[in-house]
Design a protein around this motif. Structure first.
Motif, PDB file in Angstrom:
ATOM      1  N   ALA A  41      44.839  39.542  39.419  1.00 29.49           N
ATOM      2  CA  ALA A  41      43.703  40.019  38.623  1.00 29.49           C
ATOM      3  C   ALA A  41      44.116  41.364  38.024  1.00 29.49           C
ATOM      4  O   ALA A  41      45.049  42.003  38.519  1.00 29.49           O
ATOM      5  CB  ALA A  41      42.462  40.189  39.506  1.00 29.49           C
ATOM      6  N   PRO A  42      43.422  41.794  36.964  1.00 28.19           N
ATOM      7  CA  PRO A  42      43.755  43.095  36.375  1.00 28.19           C
ATOM      8  C   PRO A  42      43.755  44.236  37.396  1.00 28.19           C
ATOM      9  O   PRO A  42      44.587  45.132  37.335  1.00 28.19           O
ATOM     10  CB  PRO A  42      42.676  43.285  35.311  1.00 28.19           C
ATOM     11  N   THR A  43      42.818  44.207  38.340  1.00 34.24           N
ATOM     12  CA  THR A  43      42.845  45.126  39.473  1.00 34.24           C
ATOM     13  C   THR A  43      43.132  44.303  40.714  1.00 34.24           C
ATOM     14  O   THR A  43      42.399  43.355  41.026  1.00 34.24           O
ATOM     15  CB  THR A  43      41.508  45.867  39.648  1.00 34.24           C
ATOM     16  N   HIS A  44      44.211  44.620  41.390  1.00 32.33           N
ATOM     17  CA  HIS A  44      44.569  43.940  42.641  1.00 32.33           C
ATOM     18  C   HIS A  44      45.203  44.985  43.544  1.00 32.33           C
ATOM     19  O   HIS A  44      46.360  45.362  43.374  1.00 32.33           O
ATOM     20  CB  HIS A  44      45.533  42.783  42.383  1.00 32.33           C
ATOM     21  N   VAL A  45      44.385  45.478  44.460  1.00 24.23           N
ATOM     22  CA  VAL A  45      44.799  46.538  45.378  1.00 24.23           C
ATOM     23  C   VAL A  45      44.694  46.006  46.803  1.00 24.23           C
ATOM     24  O   VAL A  45      43.742  45.298  47.144  1.00 24.23           O
ATOM     25  CB  VAL A  45      43.908  47.792  45.200  1.00 24.23           C
ATOM     26  N   VAL A  71      36.673  47.953  54.803  1.00 23.18           N
ATOM     27  CA  VAL A  71      35.679  47.583  53.795  1.00 23.18           C
ATOM     28  C   VAL A  71      35.163  48.820  53.072  1.00 23.18           C
ATOM     29  O   VAL A  71      34.994  48.805  51.845  1.00 23.18           O
ATOM     30  CB  VAL A  71      34.525  46.773  54.429  1.00 23.18           C
ATOM     31  N   SER A  72      34.949  49.887  53.795  1.00 19.93           N
ATOM     32  CA  SER A  72      34.496  51.128  53.170  1.00 19.93           C
ATOM     33  C   SER A  72      35.542  51.644  52.178  1.00 19.93           C
ATOM     34  O   SER A  72      35.209  52.045  51.053  1.00 19.93           O
ATOM     35  CB  SER A  72      34.222  52.175  54.245  1.00 19.93           C
ATOM     36  N   ALA A  73      36.809  51.615  52.569  1.00 17.55           N
ATOM     37  CA  ALA A  73      37.878  52.054  51.678  1.00 17.55           C
ATOM     38  C   ALA A  73      37.976  51.136  50.465  1.00 17.55           C
ATOM     39  O   ALA A  73      38.216  51.599  49.345  1.00 17.55           O
ATOM     40  CB  ALA A  73      39.202  52.097  52.426  1.00 17.55           C
ATOM     41  N   ALA A  74      37.777  49.843  50.664  1.00 13.35           N
ATOM     42  CA  ALA A  74      37.812  48.891  49.546  1.00 13.35           C
ATOM     43  C   ALA A  74      36.729  49.226  48.527  1.00 13.35           C
ATOM     44  O   ALA A  74      36.964  49.185  47.315  1.00 13.35           O
ATOM     45  CB  ALA A  74      37.658  47.462  50.048  1.00 13.35           C
ATOM     46  N   ALA A  78      37.305  50.264  44.648  1.00 13.46           N
ATOM     47  CA  ALA A  78      36.615  49.596  43.542  1.00 13.46           C
ATOM     48  C   ALA A  78      35.926  50.620  42.640  1.00 13.46           C
ATOM     49  O   ALA A  78      36.035  50.546  41.410  1.00 13.46           O
ATOM     50  CB  ALA A  78      35.612  48.577  44.079  1.00 13.46           C
ATOM     51  N   ARG A  79      35.226  51.575  43.237  1.00 13.28           N
ATOM     52  CA  ARG A  79      34.580  52.633  42.442  1.00 13.28           C
ATOM     53  C   ARG A  79      35.621  53.399  41.639  1.00 13.28           C
ATOM     54  O   ARG A  79      35.435  53.671  40.455  1.00 13.28           O
ATOM     55  CB  ARG A  79      33.804  53.595  43.345  1.00 13.28           C
ATOM     56  N   GLY A  80      36.716  53.759  42.287  1.00 12.63           N
ATOM     57  CA  GLY A  80      37.770  54.510  41.621  1.00 12.63           C
ATOM     58  C   GLY A  80      38.420  53.749  40.473  1.00 12.63           C
ATOM     59  O   GLY A  80      38.912  54.351  39.518  1.00 12.63           O
ATOM     60  N   GLU A  81      38.403  52.431  40.562  1.00  8.30           N
ATOM     61  CA  GLU A  81      38.967  51.581  39.513  1.00  8.30           C
ATOM     62  C   GLU A  81      37.931  51.245  38.445  1.00  8.30           C
ATOM     63  O   GLU A  81      38.230  50.506  37.503  1.00  8.30           O
ATOM     64  CB  GLU A  81      39.521  50.288  40.127  1.00  8.30           C
ATOM     65  N   VAL A 107      41.456  43.798  47.155  1.00 11.03           N
ATOM     66  CA  VAL A 107      40.375  44.176  46.249  1.00 11.03           C
ATOM     67  C   VAL A 107      40.771  43.614  44.886  1.00 11.03           C
ATOM     68  O   VAL A 107      41.783  44.018  44.309  1.00 11.03           O
ATOM     69  CB  VAL A 107      40.195  45.705  46.155  1.00 11.03           C
ATOM     70  N   LEU A 108      39.995  42.653  44.387  1.00  6.28           N
ATOM     71  CA  LEU A 108      40.287  41.971  43.129  1.00  6.28           C
ATOM     72  C   LEU A 108      39.150  42.195  42.147  1.00  6.28           C
ATOM     73  O   LEU A 108      37.982  42.057  42.505  1.00  6.28           O
ATOM     74  CB  LEU A 108      40.435  40.461  43.366  1.00  6.28           C
ATOM     75  N   GLY A 109      39.497  42.519  40.912  1.00  7.26           N
ATOM     76  CA  GLY A 109      38.462  42.706  39.906  1.00  7.26           C
ATOM     77  C   GLY A 109      39.060  42.824  38.517  1.00  7.26           C
ATOM     78  O   GLY A 109      40.265  42.715  38.315  1.00  7.26           O
TER      79      GLY A 109
END
Length: 118
Positions: A41-45, A71-74, A78-81, A107-109
């Motif tokens: 995905a464009p974001t994949h962390v 989960v909290s770090a994820a 996500a917010r940072g991305e 983390v996919l988005g």
């Protein structure tokens, strides 16, 4: 606890220790998050605990607070991305798609996700 601080032959332990470079997007006392080298995905962390455990089941059994920290770090990643919609994936076992046996949360988005996956 059956988890260890690090495993000599673990790729993710080596990234956490800085022995192998990673594109780190978040690091704190519990976890390190870095971009996947084969993104789907464009974001994949990947969010990985600093403490080695083979999979999510072992992590939640040994340290439930660490599972919550993942989960909290994820969510922070996500917010940072800039993501408001995203998917979190934990694969446990080879048949589920786990290829590195160190707990890690994907983390996919950045694109529409289909259901069911894969």
């Amino acid at each position: 606890m059956s988890t260890t601080i690090a495993s000599e032959d673990c790729l993710f332990c080596k990234i956490v220790a800085g022995e192998i470079p990673g594109d780190v997007v978040l690091s704190n006392g519990d976890v390190v998050a870095f971009r996947d080298v084969n993104p789907v995905a464009p974001t994949h962390v990947l969010v990985v605990p600093r403490r080695h455990a083979p999979d999510a089941a072992a992590t939640v059994t040994d340290d439930p607070a660490l599972a919550a920290a993942l989960v909290s770090a994820a969510a922070e990643v996500a917010r940072g991305e800039g993501l408001t919609d995203y998917r979190l994936v934990l694969n446990t076992g080879a048949d589920a798609g786990q290829s590195v046996f160190h707990t890690h949360l994907h983390v996919l988005g950045g694109r529409t996700m289909a259901w069911p996956p894969g």
